[in-house]
Each structure stands twice: as C-alpha cells, then as structure tokens.
Design an enzyme around this catalytic site. Structure first.
Site, mmCIF file in Angstrom:
data_model
loop_
_atom_site.group_PDB
_atom_site.id
_atom_site.type_symbol
_atom_site.label_atom_id
_atom_site.label_comp_id
_atom_site.label_asym_id
_atom_site.label_seq_id
_atom_site.Cartn_x
_atom_site.Cartn_y
_atom_site.Cartn_z
ATOM 1 N N HIS A 1 27.707 -14.583 -77.620
ATOM 2 C CA HIS A 1 28.046 -15.546 -77.996
ATOM 3 C C HIS A 1 27.241 -16.376 -77.142
ATOM 4 C CE1 HIS A 1 31.147 -19.245 -76.865
ATOM 5 N NE2 HIS A 1 30.648 -18.720 -76.086
ATOM 6 N N GLU A 2 26.473 -16.950 -76.190
ATOM 7 C CA GLU A 2 26.442 -17.493 -75.183
ATOM 8 C C GLU A 2 24.495 -17.971 -76.464
ATOM 9 O OE1 GLU A 2 26.562 -19.410 -73.096
ATOM 10 O OE2 GLU A 2 28.909 -17.901 -72.538
ATOM 11 N N HIS B 1 25.141 -19.826 -79.395
ATOM 12 C CA HIS B 1 24.718 -21.341 -78.995
ATOM 13 C C HIS B 1 23.765 -22.071 -79.351
ATOM 14 C CE1 HIS B 1 28.821 -22.753 -77.684
ATOM 15 N NE2 HIS B 1 28.855 -22.143 -76.233
ATOM 16 N N GLU C 1 32.549 -24.780 -79.294
ATOM 17 C CA GLU C 1 33.065 -23.143 -78.774
ATOM 18 C C GLU C 1 33.490 -21.634 -79.578
ATOM 19 O OE1 GLU C 1 31.739 -22.153 -75.356
ATOM 20 O OE2 GLU C 1 30.894 -23.867 -74.973
#
Length: 277
Positions: free
Chosen positions: A139-140, A143, A196
């Site tokens: 997930h990070e 980004h 997000e």
C-alpha cells in the site's frame, strides 16, 4: 490597444480573474498530466520526480535521526523479504529502494518518494504474519509509484493560486474563508481519500503478484480497524476512507487479486508467522 484593454479587463474585474484562473488551470491540465501505473487514471502533475525524490531523501534522513532502528531480527528479515518481492513486481527501476523498521509504538508505515520505506514496530506488533506486512508495505509503495505526493503538491499549488485570485478579486475575509474551507472539504480531503483507495487497489495487486495471499489484507485491516469508529461527520473530515468502505472495496477487488496470486512466480501464502518476542 486591444491587448491593453484585455489586460485591464483581466486585472480589473472578478470575471476577468475567474477567466484567468480557468485559462491557467486549462493550460496546466494540458501540459502536466500523466497516467497512474496499474489504474491508468490521468493525474495532474506539476512537479518532477527528481524534485519529489529529493524531498523524500531529506525527509527519510530526518526520520532515521528521530527514531532508532528496531533490533527485532524477525521484523527486519520479514520486511527485507517482502520488500524485495514487491519491488520486483512494482516496475519502478529508477528508485533507490530502502527498507527500515523503526522502533516506535506508532501504528503506521510510509514510503517516501524515491522508494524510502519505513514500518514502525508498533504496527508490526499487530500483524499475525508476513503477508499482512506485505499488504501494508505494498500500500505504501503504491503511493510512491503513483506519485501521490507530487500530485497533492500540484493540487496544492492550484488551491493556493485560486486563493490568491479570490483574495485579490473580492478582498473579503468571509469569502476568503469560504473558499479555503470549501476547497479543503470539497476538493483536497476527498482527493486524499481517493489516493488512499487507489493505493489499496494497487497494493492489493502488488502483494498478490509478489506471491502473498491477498486475503491477508482484509484479515489484517478488519482486525486493525476493529477498535476504531467512523461516523459520517468524522469520515467527511478524514484524509482516509472509512474502514468499512476500504474493506468492502478490497473484497470487491479480491477476484482480480486472486487471479494475480495464482499467476505469481513464487507463491508464499501467508509467509512467516510472527511470534512477537
């Protein structure tokens, strides 16, 4: 003479300022767009990747100076393994990747522009296995490869420019305040929440392609969010989508993630089970 009159119109009327703003936005939209990897969403981008990566390097150095590195061998080895596996499928060859477990009770993780990844030991204490860590890391990383930081900076430029034009054109504190609050609640916060959601979508596919069971994402997030409450008002003011919406979206995207998992070159399942010594 015509040119002088046009300039006077733009400088001397509210309609002119609004027209000027519209023209500038249109120009920027035409010259500063790129597509997000995986989702192919068109995004406004007014910063360079080199500028973003430089900011990431500087911020990463500050974090490393502020927090000690964790000595938990289990955590460090798991992060190194899943980080390497996700990088192999992320397709971002120009990042100088680094992975670090920071010793802190903070329940969070981040990936700064340029591939600087840090996971706080506080959130790893809540994880059952390596696959749950893989989702958080993916997930990070999502980004970073989507350049969400640069995109937020770009939209911030437009918000500031609009605020300046409103201040010049109306010279009214109430209108200035309405503009600031309106753009924050109506544009910037929803935009942050959409970033997000996009990182969840990309991260779910990345962890699956790296060989981790994507079901671990829902299992971790359901447990991690069980003690939080998101009312309508708090969700409206939040930078993140409410937990129930995130979990629903993950389940909706699970079919595609499981297909990617089946095709993974090196299936790992749930990986190593954490003992939390």
């Amino acid at each position: 003479m015509v040119r002088v009159k046009v300039v006077q119109f733009l400088r001397g009327s509210r309609q002119g300022l609004l027209l000027l703003f519209a023209l500038m936005v249109s120009t920027l939209a035409l010259t500063g767009c790129r597509s997000v990897p995986v989702t192919d969403r068109t995004q406004l981008m007014l910063t360079s990747s080199s500028y973003e990566n430089r900011l990431g390097e500087e911020a990463y150095a500050e974090y490393k100076a502020q927090y000690p590195r964790s000595t938990n061998a289990e955590y460090n080895q798991a992060l190194a393994r899943c980080g390497k596996a996700i990088v192999e499928v992320a397709g971002q060859k120009d990042f100088n990747w680094e992975f670090l477990v920071l010793e802190s009770s903070t329940q969070n993780a981040f990936c700064l522009p340029g591939g600087k990844v840090a996971v706080y030991s506080g959130i790893m204490d809540l994880m059952n296995n390596e696959a749950e860590l893989a989702f958080v890391v993916a997930h990070e990383i999502a980004h970073a490869i989507a350049r969400h930081s640069g995109e937020r900076i770009s939209w911030g430029y437009l918000q500031s420019l609009g605020g300046l034009l409103v201040a010049i054109g109306f010279q009214n504190d109430t209108i200035n305040g309405v503009y600031g609050t309106g753009t924050e609640l109506g544009v910037m916060l929803p935009f942050s929440r959409s970033n997000e959601s996009e990182a969840d979508q990309i991260g779910l596919l990345l962890m699956a392609e790296a060989g981790y069971n994507p079901r671990a994402a829902v299992q971790f997030w359901s447990r991690f969010s069980s003690n939080s409450s998101n009312g309508l008002f708090s969700s409206w003011l939040s930078t993140h989508p409410c937990d129930s919406d995130r979990i629903k979206a993950m389940n909706d995207q699970m079919g595609a993630a499981e297909e990617a998992y089946k095709k993974a070159r090196s299936p790992k399942g749930y990986g190593v089970t954490f003992h939390h010594k």
